[in-house]
Design a protein around this motif. Structure first.
Motif, short mmCIF file in Angstrom:
data_model
loop_
_atom_site.label_atom_id
_atom_site.label_comp_id
_atom_site.label_asym_id
_atom_site.label_seq_id
_atom_site.Cartn_x
_atom_site.Cartn_y
_atom_site.Cartn_z
N VAL A 187 -15.15 12.57 -28.42
CA VAL A 187 -15.20 11.13 -28.19
C VAL A 187 -16.66 10.69 -28.19
O VAL A 187 -17.55 11.36 -27.65
CB VAL A 187 -14.52 10.74 -26.86
CG1 VAL A 187 -15.20 11.38 -25.67
CG2 VAL A 187 -14.43 9.23 -26.70
N TYR A 188 -16.92 9.58 -28.85
CA TYR A 188 -18.21 8.91 -28.83
C TYR A 188 -17.93 7.43 -29.04
O TYR A 188 -16.81 7.04 -29.33
CB TYR A 188 -19.17 9.47 -29.89
CG TYR A 188 -18.57 9.62 -31.26
CD1 TYR A 188 -18.47 8.54 -32.13
CD2 TYR A 188 -18.12 10.86 -31.71
CE1 TYR A 188 -17.91 8.67 -33.40
CE2 TYR A 188 -17.57 11.00 -32.97
CZ TYR A 188 -17.48 9.91 -33.80
OH TYR A 188 -16.92 10.06 -35.05
N ASP A 189 -18.95 6.60 -28.90
CA ASP A 189 -18.73 5.16 -28.94
C ASP A 189 -18.75 4.67 -30.39
O ASP A 189 -19.66 3.96 -30.83
CB ASP A 189 -19.78 4.43 -28.11
CG ASP A 189 -19.30 3.06 -27.66
OD1 ASP A 189 -18.26 2.60 -28.18
OD2 ASP A 189 -19.96 2.44 -26.80
N GLY A 190 -17.73 5.07 -31.12
CA GLY A 190 -17.58 4.72 -32.53
C GLY A 190 -16.20 5.15 -32.98
O GLY A 190 -15.37 5.62 -32.18
N ALA A 191 -15.93 5.00 -34.27
CA ALA A 191 -14.61 5.36 -34.81
C ALA A 191 -14.41 6.87 -34.74
O ALA A 191 -15.23 7.64 -35.23
CB ALA A 191 -14.50 4.89 -36.26
N MET A 192 -13.33 7.28 -34.11
CA MET A 192 -13.04 8.70 -33.95
C MET A 192 -12.36 9.23 -35.21
O MET A 192 -11.40 8.65 -35.70
CB MET A 192 -12.19 8.90 -32.69
CG MET A 192 -12.98 8.57 -31.42
SD MET A 192 -11.98 8.12 -29.99
CE MET A 192 -11.19 9.68 -29.63
N ILE A 193 -12.87 10.34 -35.72
CA ILE A 193 -12.46 10.86 -37.03
C ILE A 193 -11.41 11.94 -36.87
O ILE A 193 -11.66 12.99 -36.23
CB ILE A 193 -13.69 11.38 -37.79
CG1 ILE A 193 -14.64 10.22 -38.09
CG2 ILE A 193 -13.28 12.09 -39.07
CD1 ILE A 193 -15.94 10.63 -38.74
N ASP A 194 -10.25 11.71 -37.47
CA ASP A 194 -9.14 12.66 -37.36
C ASP A 194 -8.59 13.06 -38.74
O ASP A 194 -7.44 13.48 -38.85
CB ASP A 194 -8.01 12.09 -36.50
CG ASP A 194 -7.47 10.76 -37.03
OD1 ASP A 194 -7.84 10.35 -38.15
OD2 ASP A 194 -6.69 10.11 -36.30
N TRP A 195 -9.42 12.95 -39.79
CA TRP A 195 -8.92 13.17 -41.15
C TRP A 195 -9.72 14.22 -41.93
O TRP A 195 -9.62 14.32 -43.15
CB TRP A 195 -8.93 11.84 -41.93
CG TRP A 195 -10.11 10.96 -41.71
CD1 TRP A 195 -10.18 9.89 -40.86
CD2 TRP A 195 -11.40 11.06 -42.32
NE1 TRP A 195 -11.43 9.31 -40.92
CE2 TRP A 195 -12.19 10.00 -41.81
CE3 TRP A 195 -11.96 11.94 -43.26
CZ2 TRP A 195 -13.53 9.81 -42.20
CZ3 TRP A 195 -13.28 11.74 -43.65
CH2 TRP A 195 -14.04 10.69 -43.13
N LEU A 196 -10.49 15.04 -41.21
CA LEU A 196 -11.24 16.10 -41.86
C LEU A 196 -10.41 17.38 -41.93
O LEU A 196 -9.36 17.49 -41.28
CB LEU A 196 -12.53 16.35 -41.08
CG LEU A 196 -13.55 15.21 -41.12
CD1 LEU A 196 -14.65 15.46 -40.10
CD2 LEU A 196 -14.13 15.05 -42.52
N PRO A 197 -10.83 18.37 -42.75
CA PRO A 197 -10.12 19.64 -42.74
C PRO A 197 -10.01 20.20 -41.31
O PRO A 197 -11.00 20.21 -40.58
CB PRO A 197 -11.01 20.54 -43.62
CG PRO A 197 -11.70 19.59 -44.54
CD PRO A 197 -11.94 18.35 -43.73
N TYR A 198 -8.83 20.60 -40.95
CA TYR A 198 -8.51 21.17 -39.64
C TYR A 198 -8.50 20.13 -38.51
O TYR A 198 -8.43 20.50 -37.34
CB TYR A 198 -9.44 22.34 -39.30
CG TYR A 198 -9.40 23.43 -40.35
CD1 TYR A 198 -8.31 24.29 -40.45
CD2 TYR A 198 -10.43 23.57 -41.27
CE1 TYR A 198 -8.25 25.27 -41.43
CE2 TYR A 198 -10.39 24.54 -42.27
CZ TYR A 198 -9.30 25.38 -42.34
OH TYR A 198 -9.25 26.35 -43.32
#
Length: 276
Positions: A187-198
């Motif tokens: 978590v950070y104060d920005g868009a959380m990325i859930d679309w990378l490999p693994y």
């Protein structure tokens, strides 16, 4: 370019330092945290590794007047992605979650999602340097971390919280006594990325539920994230709750699928050997 030119730092008090790669000007630029303890010092995330981070720390005297009385400096990656793990090979003692040990030991630049462009480097670290030649160097971790492990710094302890979702080996480090959370890219104060490999959305939801629980049980006052600025408990609760509510929507699922496909294709093209 020397290490003292490449990096900059700021003391946040109580043995905590924030270090930044000055000439890596990108949203992918990771925060590097140095935390001093009475018996053990730890670096949390190491940046790209284009210049020697240990040399910078030594040159600036960040370990104090008598660093040799302590155990060797321990570098921990909150996860294996290139912007956090690129400098691990510079350290004698290296820690990472067990799920990502092989990626680092094999120099798997597909799993480290190595993706760097010349335009992100404002000033080349050496003459003739080009981003296309950059790879995360293989390193054999000396500390294989698991959920619940405690890293004893002497006068303070960091507990490993396995928080997969962004990557399969993502961790947070929790200083329970001081209510600090080093969150990496969980978590950070920005868009959380859930679309990378693994990456895995269901795991990310579970991890965010844990984060909400930490706030509800008043175990966190300040978050020191992998990117951008630090923030407090209320903001942590809002960010984690927003992800949970958004992740299950049809539009979010479609967006994740689309970005995941594109990211996979791009990373396989740029790291063909690692993708085999």
């Amino acid at each position: 370019m020397s290490a003292t030119d490449w990096y900059a730092h700021k003391s946040l008090g109580d043995g905590l330092f924030w270090i930044q790669e000055r000439f890596y000007q990108s949203e992918n630029r990771a925060n590097i945290w140095l935390l001093r303890g009475s018996h053990q010092d730890v670096v949390i995330d190491t940046g790209l590794g284009l210049r020697s981070l240990p040399d910078y720390i030594d040159a600036k005297g960040l370990l104090g007047k008598d660093p040799e009385r302590k155990n060797p400096l321990l570098a921990i990656a909150t996860h294996a992605h290139f912007d956090h793990s690129g400098g691990l090979h510079q350290f004698q003692q290296v820690g990472v979650h067990s799920a990502e040990v092989d990626a680092l030991a094999n120099g798997d630049n597909f799993e480290t999602v190595t993706w760097l462009s010349d335009r992100e480097i404002a000033e080349a670290p050496s003459p003739g340097w080009r981003a296309r030649h950059y790879k995360v160097k293989a390193v054999q971790p000396t500390h294989i971390l698991q959920e619940g492990d405690v890293i004893n710094l002497g006068d303070r302890q960091l507990t490993v919280l396995h928080m997969p979702g962004h990557s399969r080996g993502s961790i947070c480090l929790h200083d329970h006594d001081n209510k600090l959370l080093f969150s990496g890219d969980v978590v950070y104060d920005g868009a959380m990325i859930d679309w990378l490999p693994y990456s895995r959305v269901s795991d990310y939801i579970s991890s965010c539920e844990r984060l909400v629980g930490l706030v509800d049980s008043e175990q966190v006052d300040q978050v020191l994230p992998g990117h951008y600025n630090a923030f407090g408990a209320k903001r942590l609760h809002r960010l984690a709750s927003s992800y949970i509510s958004r992740a299950g929507t049809c539009s979010a699922k479609f967006s994740t699928l689309a970005w995941s496909s594109l990211a996979g294709l791009a990373l396989r093209a740029s790291n063909p050997r690692s993708a085999c």
